[in-house]
Scaffold this motif. Sequence first.
Motif, short mmCIF file in Angstrom:
data_model
loop_
_atom_site.label_atom_id
_atom_site.label_comp_id
_atom_site.label_asym_id
_atom_site.label_seq_id
_atom_site.Cartn_x
_atom_site.Cartn_y
_atom_site.Cartn_z
N GLU A 1 0.80 -1.22 0.00
CA GLU A 1 0.00 0.00 0.00
C GLU A 1 0.83 1.27 0.00
N ALA A 2 2.11 1.18 0.36
CA ALA A 2 2.97 2.37 0.38
C ALA A 2 3.71 2.60 -0.93
N MET A 3 3.53 1.71 -1.91
CA MET A 3 4.35 1.76 -3.11
C MET A 3 3.71 2.53 -4.26
N GLY A 4 2.42 2.80 -4.20
CA GLY A 4 1.79 3.65 -5.20
C GLY A 4 1.43 2.95 -6.50
N CYS A 5 0.87 3.75 -7.42
CA CYS A 5 0.32 3.22 -8.67
C CYS A 5 1.35 2.57 -9.56
N GLU A 6 2.37 3.29 -9.95
CA GLU A 6 3.25 2.82 -11.02
C GLU A 6 4.09 1.62 -10.60
N TRP A 7 4.28 1.43 -9.32
CA TRP A 7 4.99 0.24 -8.85
C TRP A 7 4.05 -0.95 -8.77
N ASN A 8 2.83 -0.73 -8.26
CA ASN A 8 1.86 -1.82 -8.13
C ASN A 8 1.21 -2.20 -9.45
N MET A 9 0.97 -1.21 -10.30
CA MET A 9 0.24 -1.47 -11.55
C MET A 9 0.97 -0.82 -12.72
N PRO A 10 2.03 -1.45 -13.20
CA PRO A 10 2.72 -0.91 -14.38
C PRO A 10 1.75 -0.78 -15.54
N GLY A 11 1.79 0.36 -16.19
CA GLY A 11 0.85 0.59 -17.30
C GLY A 11 1.09 1.96 -17.91
N ASN A 12 0.17 2.36 -18.74
CA ASN A 12 0.25 3.65 -19.43
C ASN A 12 -0.40 4.72 -18.55
N TYR A 13 0.36 5.73 -18.21
CA TYR A 13 -0.17 6.84 -17.42
C TYR A 13 -0.08 8.16 -18.20
N ASP A 14 0.00 8.07 -19.53
CA ASP A 14 0.15 9.28 -20.34
C ASP A 14 -1.11 10.13 -20.32
N ALA A 15 -0.92 11.44 -20.32
CA ALA A 15 -2.02 12.38 -20.44
C ALA A 15 -2.37 12.57 -21.91
N GLY A 16 -3.59 13.01 -22.17
CA GLY A 16 -4.00 13.35 -23.53
C GLY A 16 -4.44 12.19 -24.38
N VAL A 17 -4.47 10.98 -23.82
CA VAL A 17 -4.87 9.79 -24.58
C VAL A 17 -5.86 8.99 -23.75
N PHE A 18 -6.88 8.45 -24.42
CA PHE A 18 -7.89 7.62 -23.77
C PHE A 18 -8.08 6.39 -24.64
N ASP A 19 -7.88 5.19 -24.08
CA ASP A 19 -7.98 4.01 -24.93
C ASP A 19 -8.41 2.77 -24.15
N ASN A 20 -9.02 1.84 -24.89
CA ASN A 20 -9.32 0.48 -24.44
C ASN A 20 -8.39 -0.46 -25.19
N CYS A 21 -7.74 -1.37 -24.48
CA CYS A 21 -6.79 -2.29 -25.12
C CYS A 21 -6.95 -3.69 -24.55
#
Length: 331
Positions: free
Chosen positions: A197-217
């Motif tokens: 719980e102390a490790m945050g999003c990008e460590w727990n859930m590697p993925g795309n965090y880019d702004a300006g894009v919305f997608d289903n994959c």
Amino acid sequence: MVQTSLFALASLISGTSLTFAGSPIYTATYAPQEAPYNAEQGQSEHNQCGNGYNQTPECQNTYLNTVQEFCLWTPARHGPNSQVEVAWCMASGHGTRLIPDGTITGAHLVVTPDYVQVTGVGNLTNINLSAGDTDSEFDPHGTDSEGSPLGALALSNAFGQMEQIHEWMSFVSYNQFCFRACQSSASASTMCHNIYEAMGCEWNMPGNYDAGVFDNCLGDTAEGVYGTSTFYQGASATPSPHPIPSSSSCTTYSTISNGQGIFARTSSSSTPTSNPYTQIGSQCPVRTQGALFMGSSGAAAHIAPHFSWEELMFTIFAVVVGSSSGALFVL
């Protein structure tokens, strides 16, 4: 006495599972229309949420279906003392609050063989997180094995029919979010682990965090084990996050929206006795406690309850007269 005992027993087992060979068997599974008013004893919010939407309910059901239809848990009220989280959703129809348009500035949903996950960024102060808030963590177990938020339900149709998802994890901060819900299987508790719980999003859930894009994959399942033994946060050496899994078959959107205007906060109290918001959603200016707001959507503005009846009637009269005469009167 008997009714109370039965409720306590049902609440005790509702968040538990029995594991046999293969997938775990959960002792309580709810469809949205069959959910009890409270999924857990002591829950102050509720799970019978109806349909449509409302910006004030205390609904705690979240959905993780598509990039255009997902929810997050964030505080019901703004302020440092808010301890109640409710569901805010991108789509209407679930009886929850709506995430205002423009709040989410990038979102990426991926369906894998083992889980569905949404990651992204935005201005989550629009849904009651304070600027600088970092990584609140939610999961169905919590420190007391009753879930955090207490009684919260996660549902998804990403794997077929709408179903309750028993293993999930979610993080939110003032500018980033992530939410993963795992299919029921022997690996669900590993893929949706609740020990970092102390490790945050990008460590727990590697993925795309880019702004300006919305997608289903569609995507591959992320690695779930760090080395040959289990890593525990706080250890002397912290491994790097797993690499982002590959994805394909993406459908991209220029934006996501639901028509809900952003709310202007007009009270700093964390425990307001009335609705402290005025919706920015009208072409007509609406005065709120001395401030003047101009909306852009053309929808009728929601006038907060702290207006007196006389002010409300006068404002309506002024707008009607102003619209017909080309003038606009503001109190």
